[in-house]
Design a protein around this motif. Sequence first.
Motif: not given
Length: 506
Positions: A56, A101-105, A133, A135-137
Amino acid sequence: MHRWIPDVAQLIFEFIYDPIRTEEDHEGRATVVALARTCRAFKDPALDVLWAQLHSLDALVICSGGKRDVNNKLIWDRPLYDADWRILAQYGKRVRTLTISSQSDTWDISTMQLLSCFPVPGPILPNLTKLNWLSNREDFFPFLRRFCGPNLMALSLSPISWSVHKCAAIASLALSCPLLKEFKCVDAEDSSMQAISEAVVGWNSLQVLQVGPLDEQALTHAGSLQTLQDLRFSISDLKSPVLEFCSPRAAVEISIPSPSSFCAFIENIHFSTQRLHLFCERYDGMFPELFFSRLKACFRNPGELLELGLVKTIPHNRSIILSSIMLHPLVSFKGLNYLNLADLCTSDIDDAFLEELAVSCPNLQDLYLGDKGRWLIAPQATFDGVVSLLKHCHQLFSLGIFFSATFKNDFTDVLRADAINLNIKNFSVGASPIIDPMTVTVVLSSLIPNANRINHCAHGSAELQDMVERWDTVNTWFKSFVSARKHSWEQGWLEGKAVLERNVTV
């Protein structure tokens, strides 16, 4: 201080803590942190190891004055000054691998915006070679290019949904990292085809390309790359393009909606590849009878193909039955060492075809014919066909086949010395019918004594329950029969040796 000490120290520190090998080695990381504080000679190589791989951006934010707010999001609550940027540059140049990561909130968008204001021209992490990369943000994607520099060699993306902003960010990637060797975006869909295709055309050193659908220009470009080693793409509405895949070392994997759609796709395609694997979503009501004939016509030299597989990705048990006539074009692929048709019902192939296949493709090492399905159709192939494969394909290591494990005549007819195969470790019979477990155990323990076990369908309908129990019995007896046979052979050899020694003495 000798010049070689930092290099040697880095090798030692990588042995103590290898972030690529494991990301949870807290003890190893703590040890390297302590070593970094020991002396000046250890500082740089230890820091290189500690920062080589980030999972991260948290560490970069915290080391330059950032913190977590009340919502546990990483932020900078003050402006970044020259000293902060120098710290970022000092540690950022050491990063080789980064995962978003996909948990980049846990990141606030202002953090990414401020980070993108890095005052030094070029990418934020100048020596980054691998970027995941994940993340879907939507609000993060515009910053993707700030992490893609000229040293980037591998890039993986996995957006769940596609928008105009995401497509725009991907389409221009080739300008940022022109020397990219590995690009993976396996979750790409039709709406992203043009953007990804535009990026692919700009890369001339690709070794690994795993994407979704590509347009004809991108496929033509990828197929012409001599550096390519792994190509994976899908076809949807692309109808009969004129393509030449001339990368012989590349393993080509194609996701296809159905065998019929693939037949339409390959009308004007030529392959020069050695490995071709097809992943099919569904089987049509009728499997194209000329499927393998058309596939053969796509190869300028069928004998160069080493691997061929047709696998279904959505489980179902539709009985697509292949006959010997339909599969006969396979005998032209004389160099095959891997053939996987395990998901197809091969009940209509006979012993004559198996013998012809074995004679034509003696280099087969892994062969799977219908052993994955729970077929209720009686197969034509018998032990005679299996013996032909064992007799002519001496390099067979794994064999899966749907056949009738019964005997019309005396079973001793198949106990041939030239058919004994000591290389086979994996033997799978699927839902092959069996009547006499004892006789089958005698035969298999003789022909494939080094097999680990006889794999078969573990569960099935009520009609297959007797078959399952009988193959379980074979597995129960198999090792004992092999041991007994080996002991008998050794005993006979010792007795024969003693007789020979007495004759010599006389």
